[in-house]
Write a protein that holds these residues in place. Structure first.
Motif, short mmCIF file in Angstrom:
data_model
loop_
_atom_site.label_atom_id
_atom_site.label_comp_id
_atom_site.label_asym_id
_atom_site.label_seq_id
_atom_site.Cartn_x
_atom_site.Cartn_y
_atom_site.Cartn_z
N GLN A 102 0.83 -1.21 0.00
CA GLN A 102 0.00 0.00 0.00
C GLN A 102 0.87 1.26 0.00
OE1 GLN A 102 -3.26 0.38 -0.55
NE2 GLN A 102 -2.76 2.54 -0.57
N ALA A 103 1.91 1.27 0.84
CA ALA A 103 2.81 2.42 0.83
C ALA A 103 3.50 2.53 -0.53
CB ALA A 103 3.84 2.30 1.95
N GLY A 104 3.73 1.40 -1.18
CA GLY A 104 4.31 1.40 -2.52
C GLY A 104 3.37 2.03 -3.53
N LEU A 105 2.08 1.71 -3.42
CA LEU A 105 1.09 2.29 -4.34
C LEU A 105 1.04 3.81 -4.16
CD1 LEU A 105 -1.79 -0.32 -3.91
CD2 LEU A 105 -0.50 0.11 -6.01
N PHE A 106 1.07 4.24 -2.90
CA PHE A 106 1.04 5.68 -2.61
C PHE A 106 2.29 6.36 -3.17
CE2 PHE A 106 2.30 9.28 0.02
CZ PHE A 106 1.16 10.06 -0.01
N ALA A 107 3.46 5.77 -2.87
CA ALA A 107 4.71 6.39 -3.32
C ALA A 107 4.79 6.43 -4.85
CB ALA A 107 5.90 5.62 -2.74
N ALA A 108 4.37 5.34 -5.50
CA ALA A 108 4.44 5.30 -6.96
C ALA A 108 3.54 6.38 -7.58
CB ALA A 108 4.04 3.91 -7.46
N HIS A 109 2.33 6.53 -7.02
CA HIS A 109 1.45 7.58 -7.55
C HIS A 109 2.00 8.97 -7.25
CE1 HIS A 109 -1.54 4.35 -8.24
NE2 HIS A 109 -1.86 5.14 -9.26
N SER A 110 2.62 9.14 -6.07
CA SER A 110 3.25 10.43 -5.76
C SER A 110 4.31 10.76 -6.80
CB SER A 110 3.98 10.39 -4.42
OG SER A 110 3.11 10.07 -3.39
N ALA A 111 4.97 9.71 -7.26
CA ALA A 111 6.09 9.91 -8.19
C ALA A 111 5.64 10.25 -9.60
CB ALA A 111 6.96 8.65 -8.20
N VAL A 112 4.41 9.91 -9.96
CA VAL A 112 4.02 10.10 -11.37
C VAL A 112 2.89 11.10 -11.58
CG1 VAL A 112 4.80 7.78 -11.96
CG2 VAL A 112 2.38 8.14 -11.46
N LEU A 113 2.16 11.46 -10.52
CA LEU A 113 1.03 12.38 -10.70
C LEU A 113 1.30 13.70 -10.01
CD1 LEU A 113 -2.17 10.22 -9.97
CD2 LEU A 113 -1.30 10.97 -12.20
N ASP A 114 1.04 14.80 -10.71
CA ASP A 114 1.01 16.10 -10.06
C ASP A 114 -0.43 16.39 -9.67
OD1 ASP A 114 3.65 17.19 -9.86
OD2 ASP A 114 3.71 17.18 -12.06
N PRO A 115 -0.63 17.30 -8.70
CA PRO A 115 -2.00 17.59 -8.25
C PRO A 115 -2.91 17.97 -9.43
CG PRO A 115 -0.43 18.60 -6.76
CD PRO A 115 0.37 18.02 -7.90
N GLY A 116 -4.09 17.39 -9.43
CA GLY A 116 -5.06 17.70 -10.48
C GLY A 116 -4.93 16.83 -11.72
N GLU A 117 -3.89 16.00 -11.77
CA GLU A 117 -3.73 15.12 -12.94
C GLU A 117 -4.47 13.81 -12.72
OE1 GLU A 117 0.38 16.53 -14.99
OE2 GLU A 117 0.53 14.95 -13.49
N THR A 118 -4.86 13.21 -13.84
CA THR A 118 -5.68 11.99 -13.77
C THR A 118 -4.83 10.73 -13.74
OG1 THR A 118 -7.51 13.06 -14.89
CG2 THR A 118 -7.46 10.66 -15.00
N GLY A 119 -5.19 9.85 -12.80
CA GLY A 119 -4.62 8.50 -12.76
C GLY A 119 -5.73 7.52 -13.10
N LEU A 120 -5.51 6.69 -14.11
CA LEU A 120 -6.52 5.69 -14.49
C LEU A 120 -6.36 4.45 -13.63
CD1 LEU A 120 -6.20 5.76 -18.40
CD2 LEU A 120 -7.82 7.05 -16.98
N TYR A 121 -7.47 3.77 -13.38
CA TYR A 121 -7.43 2.45 -12.75
C TYR A 121 -8.58 1.66 -13.31
CZ TYR A 121 -11.25 4.10 -9.75
OH TYR A 121 -12.46 4.58 -9.31
#
Ligand code: PMP
Length: 392
Positions: A102-121
């Motif tokens: 879970q911490a990995g999922l958070f860190a990975a998204h922190s690394a690729v998304l800037d605020p307001g950008e879309t992450g697909l799932y």
């Protein structure tokens, strides 16, 4: 005092299945015997030999600050495990040790998304996915997968969603929780192509990679061109029954790991040294230990498929991996949530409503294969009879 929109918005306001969990806990507190088929946790505890390694490491003094990105021998072992299974050359510098998947999922998204950008799932999804994307300030956007496709995603729909939302990332999970789907080579090739066309980061949650019952687990990182845009999230929780130890990893391009280290310095400051050494010991036991830990789920999956064959009220796509089974209960005319609540009240069996994994799983329930065989067989049989009585 007002809290940030970022933290108050994490849940997105939807129902997440916790209502059922709390009701089951309340019944247990009143003394009721509840069979919990709702929890993604083994019915065995961490292997005594791993605990011994943990204890020895603590006694040997590994109780101070540990190397923030992970101790080198553990990073090397994780890299070797990845390389062995995927063929992709992987070094310690590609590995960031995290406090669980879970911490990995958070860190990975922190690394690729800037605020307001879309992450697909993809929907149905593991419960935390949209919340994880929101917690880094991103906008979660779901792409549906369907029972009639055995929940294999359609690459053209991912590509279309990426174009429409100008997404930066795509999160996938294979073997999948909750559906049990293992993504096929052609699915993954389609996903890789969609990622390249839309210039997406791929975050590939592979925490169930040791639990495969049909076919073979493939990592998208191994497909041509994908290594540079993929972060694989792994964990010891499921493969080694170490849920409470909170240890997992991200495998990513070296430059990304360097930045992930900065995030860790400013958040967790790494994972406990004695836990890292216990994880190293566990991984050194090789696949034999992973298979031993996975075996009970294989048996219970077979028990469930046998029982399903003798009835018509419930249908299921046989899970190809992971420790769950999704049951289609639409013949009862009930929603997954109605079914799960009534089942809990009448049969004292807790399951997860499909709706808590997203709209695409409505009319389904997720049964975890996480209680001892005889008790599982009894409870699963009762779920089927409960459904048959409602469908009649
Ligand atoms: N991904 C998936 C798909 C999961 O099911 C889970 C746990 N249920 C996790 C990640 C996180 O697990 P952990 O943080 O314990 O590694």
């Amino acid at each position: 005092m007002e809290l940030s929109r970022r933290i108050t918005g994490i849940t997105g306001g939807g129902s997440d299945g916790w209502g059922l969990y709390y009701r089951a806990q309340a019944l247990k507190a009143e003394g009721a015997e509840v069979t919990e088929l709702n929890i993604g946790e083994h019915d065995i505890r961490t292997d005594p030999a791993i605990l011994e390694a943990m204890h020895e490491a603590a006694k040997a003094g590994h109780t101070g600050y540990a190397a923030v990105p992970g101790i080198t021998p553990l990073r090397e072992e994780i890299a070797a495990r990845a390389q062995e299974r995927t063929g992709v050359p992987t070094k310690a510098a590609n590995v960031m040790v995290t406090a669980g998947g879970q911490a990995g999922l958070f860190a990975a998204h922190s690394a690729v998304l800037d605020p307001g950008e879309t992450g697909l799932y993809l929907d149905p999804h593991y419960t935390t996915y949209p919340g994880t994307i929101r917690s880094v300030g991103g906008l979660p956007h779901a792409v549906e997968t369907r029972p009639r496709d055995a929940f294999q995603p359609r690459a053209d729909e991912i590509a279309e969603a990426a174009r429409a939302t100008r997404a930066r990332s795509l999160l996938i999970n294979t073997p999948n929780n909750p559906t049990g789907t293992v993504y096929s080579r052609s699915t993954l090739e389609g996903i890789a192509q969609a990622c390249e066309e839309a210039d997406l980061w791929l975050i590939s949650d592979e925490v169930y990679d040791s639990q495969v019952w049909e076919g073979r687990h493939l990592s998208t990182r191994a497909l041509p061109g994908m290594e540079a845009r993929t972060m694989v999230v792994g964990s010891m929780s499921k493969s080694h029954a170490m849920t409470g130890s909170r240890i997992g990893w991200i495998i990513a391009p070296e430059a990304a790991v360097t930045q992930l280290e900065q995030l860790a310095i400013n958040t967790t400051y790494g994972v406990q040294g004695y836990i890292q050494r216990a994880a190293l010991f566990a991984l050194q036991q090789g696949t034999a230990l992973e298979q031993k830990i996975a075996e009970p789920f294989r048996r219970r999956r077979a028990i469930a498929l046998d029982l399903l064959a003798g009835q018509q009220a419930v249908t299921a796509i046989p899970p190809q991996g992971a420790m769950y089974m999704m049951l289609d209960i639409r013949a009862t005319g009930m929603s997954g949530e109605e079914f799960a609540l009534a089942l809990l009240e009448e049969e004292r069996i807790a399951v997860m409503p499909g709706e808590s994994f997203g709209a695409a799983a409505s009319g389904h329930i997720r049964v975890a294969l996480t209680v001892e065989d005889a008790r599982f067989a009894d409870a699963f049989g009762r779920v089927l009879r409960f459904a048959a009585a409602r469908a009649a």
